[in-house]
Design a protein around this motif. Structure first.
Motif, PDB file in Angstrom:
ATOM      1  N   ALA A  91     -56.755  30.969  20.300  1.00 50.99           N
ATOM      2  CA  ALA A  91     -57.237  32.031  19.407  1.00 50.99           C
ATOM      3  C   ALA A  91     -58.737  31.902  19.144  1.00 50.99           C
ATOM      4  CB  ALA A  91     -56.450  32.013  18.094  1.00 50.99           C
ATOM      5  N   LEU A  92     -59.209  30.667  18.972  1.00 51.48           N
ATOM      6  CA  LEU A  92     -60.644  30.463  18.751  1.00 51.48           C
ATOM      7  C   LEU A  92     -61.449  30.894  19.976  1.00 51.48           C
ATOM      8  CD1 LEU A  92     -60.513  27.018  16.931  1.00 51.48           C
ATOM      9  CD2 LEU A  92     -61.364  29.169  15.954  1.00 51.48           C
ATOM     10  N   ILE A  93     -60.984  30.518  21.165  1.00 49.69           N
ATOM     11  CA  ILE A  93     -61.678  30.915  22.393  1.00 49.69           C
ATOM     12  C   ILE A  93     -61.632  32.433  22.550  1.00 49.69           C
ATOM     13  CG2 ILE A  93     -61.536  30.871  24.926  1.00 49.69           C
ATOM     14  CD1 ILE A  93     -62.921  28.412  23.859  1.00 49.69           C
ATOM     15  N   GLU A  94     -60.504  33.050  22.237  1.00 54.54           N
ATOM     16  CA  GLU A  94     -60.398  34.510  22.346  1.00 54.54           C
ATOM     17  C   GLU A  94     -61.371  35.209  21.400  1.00 54.54           C
ATOM     18  OE1 GLU A  94     -56.217  35.195  21.757  1.00 54.54           O
ATOM     19  OE2 GLU A  94     -55.738  34.773  23.870  1.00 54.54           O
ATOM     20  N   GLN A  95     -61.525  34.675  20.179  1.00 55.02           N
ATOM     21  CA  GLN A  95     -62.509  35.251  19.254  1.00 55.02           C
ATOM     22  C   GLN A  95     -63.924  35.083  19.794  1.00 55.02           C
ATOM     23  OE1 GLN A  95     -62.208  34.231  15.113  1.00 55.02           O
ATOM     24  NE2 GLN A  95     -59.990  34.551  15.084  1.00 55.02           N
ATOM     25  N   ALA A  96     -64.207  33.931  20.377  1.00 57.57           N
ATOM     26  CA  ALA A  96     -65.529  33.693  20.951  1.00 57.57           C
ATOM     27  C   ALA A  96     -65.781  34.657  22.106  1.00 57.57           C
ATOM     28  CB  ALA A  96     -65.646  32.237  21.424  1.00 57.57           C
ATOM     29  N   LEU A 106     -72.764  37.536  29.471  1.00 54.87           N
ATOM     30  CA  LEU A 106     -72.194  37.373  30.804  1.00 54.87           C
ATOM     31  C   LEU A 106     -70.962  36.479  30.796  1.00 54.87           C
ATOM     32  CD1 LEU A 106     -75.542  36.887  32.729  1.00 54.87           C
ATOM     33  CD2 LEU A 106     -74.152  38.959  32.585  1.00 54.87           C
ATOM     34  N   GLY A 107     -70.818  35.645  29.769  1.00 54.78           N
ATOM     35  CA  GLY A 107     -69.666  34.766  29.679  1.00 54.78           C
ATOM     36  C   GLY A 107     -69.882  33.653  28.674  1.00 54.78           C
ATOM     37  N   LEU A 108     -68.988  32.656  28.743  1.00 55.70           N
ATOM     38  CA  LEU A 108     -69.045  31.462  27.914  1.00 55.70           C
ATOM     39  C   LEU A 108     -69.244  30.255  28.811  1.00 55.70           C
ATOM     40  CD1 LEU A 108     -67.282  33.457  26.129  1.00 55.70           C
ATOM     41  CD2 LEU A 108     -66.186  31.418  25.240  1.00 55.70           C
ATOM     42  N   TRP A 109     -69.881  29.213  28.273  1.00 53.26           N
ATOM     43  CA  TRP A 109     -69.951  27.943  28.986  1.00 53.26           C
ATOM     44  C   TRP A 109     -69.886  26.815  27.976  1.00 53.26           C
ATOM     45  CZ3 TRP A 109     -74.013  24.234  29.286  1.00 53.26           C
ATOM     46  CH2 TRP A 109     -75.201  24.578  28.627  1.00 53.26           C
ATOM     47  N   LEU A 110     -69.464  25.645  28.455  1.00 51.98           N
ATOM     48  CA  LEU A 110     -69.237  24.507  27.577  1.00 51.98           C
ATOM     49  C   LEU A 110     -69.117  23.237  28.401  1.00 51.98           C
ATOM     50  CD1 LEU A 110     -65.964  23.790  28.000  1.00 51.98           C
ATOM     51  CD2 LEU A 110     -65.780  25.927  26.742  1.00 51.98           C
ATOM     52  N   ASP A 111     -69.031  22.121  27.712  1.00 49.62           N
ATOM     53  CA  ASP A 111     -68.728  20.874  28.406  1.00 49.62           C
ATOM     54  C   ASP A 111     -67.662  20.132  27.628  1.00 49.62           C
ATOM     55  OD1 ASP A 111     -70.209  18.436  26.891  1.00 49.62           O
ATOM     56  OD2 ASP A 111     -71.477  20.211  26.808  1.00 49.62           O
ATOM     57  N   THR A 112     -66.928  19.283  28.332  1.00 52.84           N
ATOM     58  CA  THR A 112     -65.852  18.499  27.746  1.00 52.84           C
ATOM     59  C   THR A 112     -65.717  17.208  28.540  1.00 52.84           C
ATOM     60  OG1 THR A 112     -63.543  18.612  26.991  1.00 52.84           O
ATOM     61  CG2 THR A 112     -64.012  19.538  29.159  1.00 52.84           C
ATOM     62  N   TYR A 121     -59.081  24.227  29.147  1.00 56.31           N
ATOM     63  CA  TYR A 121     -60.076  25.223  29.570  1.00 56.31           C
ATOM     64  C   TYR A 121     -59.705  25.841  30.916  1.00 56.31           C
ATOM     65  CZ  TYR A 121     -62.745  23.480  25.652  1.00 56.31           C
ATOM     66  OH  TYR A 121     -63.134  23.130  24.387  1.00 56.31           O
ATOM     67  N   GLU A 122     -59.219  25.039  31.830  1.00 58.06           N
ATOM     68  CA  GLU A 122     -58.815  25.575  33.130  1.00 58.06           C
ATOM     69  C   GLU A 122     -57.649  26.556  32.964  1.00 58.06           C
ATOM     70  OE1 GLU A 122     -58.261  22.193  35.724  1.00 58.06           O
ATOM     71  OE2 GLU A 122     -60.367  21.604  35.474  1.00 58.06           O
ATOM     72  N   HIS A 123     -56.720  26.258  32.066  1.00 57.60           N
ATOM     73  CA  HIS A 123     -55.587  27.153  31.792  1.00 57.60           C
ATOM     74  C   HIS A 123     -56.072  28.499  31.244  1.00 57.60           C
ATOM     75  CE1 HIS A 123     -51.479  28.271  30.852  1.00 57.60           C
ATOM     76  NE2 HIS A 123     -51.868  28.581  29.618  1.00 57.60           N
ATOM     77  N   LEU A 124     -57.201  28.478  30.528  1.00 53.00           N
ATOM     78  CA  LEU A 124     -57.754  29.717  29.957  1.00 53.00           C
ATOM     79  C   LEU A 124     -58.689  30.445  30.919  1.00 53.00           C
ATOM     80  CD1 LEU A 124     -58.463  28.616  26.278  1.00 53.00           C
ATOM     81  CD2 LEU A 124     -56.521  29.911  27.169  1.00 53.00           C
ATOM     82  N   GLY A 125     -58.792  29.973  32.156  1.00 54.39           N
ATOM     83  CA  GLY A 125     -59.576  30.666  33.160  1.00 54.39           C
ATOM     84  C   GLY A 125     -61.000  30.185  33.328  1.00 54.39           C
ATOM     85  N   PHE A 126     -61.339  29.069  32.711  1.00 59.48           N
ATOM     86  CA  PHE A 126     -62.674  28.505  32.892  1.00 59.48           C
ATOM     87  C   PHE A 126     -62.737  27.799  34.242  1.00 59.48           C
ATOM     88  CE2 PHE A 126     -62.712  29.237  28.428  1.00 59.48           C
ATOM     89  CZ  PHE A 126     -64.040  29.331  28.044  1.00 59.48           C
ATOM     90  N   ARG A 141     -67.783  13.609  32.434  1.00 58.96           N
ATOM     91  CA  ARG A 141     -68.096  14.776  31.596  1.00 58.96           C
ATOM     92  C   ARG A 141     -68.090  15.986  32.509  1.00 58.96           C
ATOM     93  NH1 ARG A 141     -72.957  14.852  27.197  1.00 58.96           N
ATOM     94  NH2 ARG A 141     -72.274  16.702  26.081  1.00 58.96           N
ATOM     95  N   TYR A 142     -67.341  17.024  32.113  1.00 56.14           N
ATOM     96  CA  TYR A 142     -67.177  18.229  32.915  1.00 56.14           C
ATOM     97  C   TYR A 142     -67.876  19.417  32.250  1.00 56.14           C
ATOM     98  CZ  TYR A 142     -63.284  15.614  35.007  1.00 56.14           C
ATOM     99  OH  TYR A 142     -62.493  14.670  35.621  1.00 56.14           O
ATOM    100  N   PHE A 143     -68.421  20.298  33.086  1.00 57.40           N
ATOM    101  CA  PHE A 143     -69.076  21.509  32.631  1.00 57.40           C
ATOM    102  C   PHE A 143     -68.290  22.709  33.146  1.00 57.40           C
ATOM    103  CE2 PHE A 143     -72.042  18.114  32.553  1.00 57.40           C
ATOM    104  CZ  PHE A 143     -72.816  18.340  31.425  1.00 57.40           C
ATOM    105  N   TYR A 144     -68.004  23.638  32.247  1.00 60.18           N
ATOM    106  CA  TYR A 144     -67.170  24.800  32.571  1.00 60.18           C
ATOM    107  C   TYR A 144     -67.870  26.086  32.191  1.00 60.18           C
ATOM    108  CZ  TYR A 144     -63.056  21.909  33.349  1.00 60.18           C
ATOM    109  OH  TYR A 144     -62.155  21.016  33.847  1.00 60.18           O
ATOM    110  N   LEU A 145     -67.499  27.163  32.904  1.00 61.74           N
ATOM    111  CA  LEU A 145     -67.942  28.496  32.541  1.00 61.74           C
ATOM    112  C   LEU A 145     -66.804  29.476  32.739  1.00 61.74           C
ATOM    113  CD1 LEU A 145     -68.449  30.486  35.230  1.00 61.74           C
ATOM    114  CD2 LEU A 145     -70.398  28.994  35.485  1.00 61.74           C
ATOM    115  N   LYS A 146     -66.898  30.553  32.001  1.00 57.73           N
ATOM    116  CA  LYS A 146     -65.979  31.677  32.187  1.00 57.73           C
ATOM    117  C   LYS A 146     -66.850  32.928  32.177  1.00 57.73           C
ATOM    118  CE  LYS A 146     -61.681  33.713  30.643  1.00 57.73           C
ATOM    119  NZ  LYS A 146     -60.579  33.599  29.664  1.00 57.73           N
ATOM    120  N   ARG A 147     -66.998  33.506  33.348  1.00 59.81           N
ATOM    121  CA  ARG A 147     -67.820  34.706  33.524  1.00 59.81           C
ATOM    122  C   ARG A 147     -66.942  35.929  33.300  1.00 59.81           C
ATOM    123  NH1 ARG A 147     -72.752  35.598  36.061  1.00 59.81           N
ATOM    124  NH2 ARG A 147     -72.817  33.456  36.812  1.00 59.81           N
ATOM    125  N   PHE A 148     -67.491  36.908  32.588  1.00 56.76           N
ATOM    126  CA  PHE A 148     -66.728  38.153  32.343  1.00 56.76           C
ATOM    127  C   PHE A 148     -66.845  39.087  33.507  1.00 56.76           C
ATOM    128  CE2 PHE A 148     -68.029  37.287  27.712  1.00 56.76           C
ATOM    129  CZ  PHE A 148     -66.982  36.430  27.528  1.00 56.76           C
TER     130      PHE A 148
END
Length: 148
Positions: A91-96, A106-112, A121-126, A141-148
């Motif tokens: 829900a937090l990611i969906e609000q973001a 253009l999208g979201l990006w983050l690291d974990t 994050y991979e389950h959510l399409g990152f 340490r991994y870097f992820y993005l989700k482009r719209f």
């Protein structure tokens, strides 16, 4: 005989900034913004913040991020252990994502870290776009993005 050269002090000095010296820190940021403007425009930085409260109004999680240069960067997403797997993180990611889309990002990006939430994050399409192996003590340490 020629004139003796007098040593000159350097034309520049490097020194530490105090943690509370916001004006000098902003001047450094402004230099980068000015350099980037012909390529990226002049997007302002705005915060995106959400907190999760329990029934006693204690904070048990949240998402902290910033809109920067046409993307929403998620700095922190954390939930109390008891809430993991509850759907609140989604829900937090969906609000973001909704806020980022509204702003035309253009999208979201983050690291974990490997021990945090890469599967989430991979389950959510990152998509993972980078890794720092052995960031510390064998942990990646991994870097992820989700482009719209």
């Amino acid at each position: 005989m020629g004139k003796a050269l007098t040593p000159q002090p350097p034309a520049w000095i490097i020194e530490a900034l105090a943690d509370d010296d916001r004006d000098s820190a902003q001047a450094v940021i402004d230099l980068l913004i000015d350099h980037n403007a012909p390529f990226l425009g002049r997007p302002g930085v705005q915060r995106f913040r959400r907190a999760v409260f329990d029934a006693q109004r204690r904070i048990v999680g949240g998402l902290l991020g910033e809109f920067r240069t046409h993307w929403l960067h998620v700095d922190i997403l954390v939930l109390d252990k008891s809430l993991r797997g509850s759907g609140i993180g989604r829900a937090l990611i969906e609000q973001a994502e909704a806020a980022a889309r509204e702003r035309g990002c253009l999208g979201l990006w983050l690291d974990t870290f490997v021990f945090q939430a890469p599967d989430f994050y991979e389950h959510l399409g990152f998509m993972r776009f980078g890794t720092i192996e052995n960031f510390h003590d064998g942990q990646a340490r991994y870097f992820y993005l989700k482009r719209f």
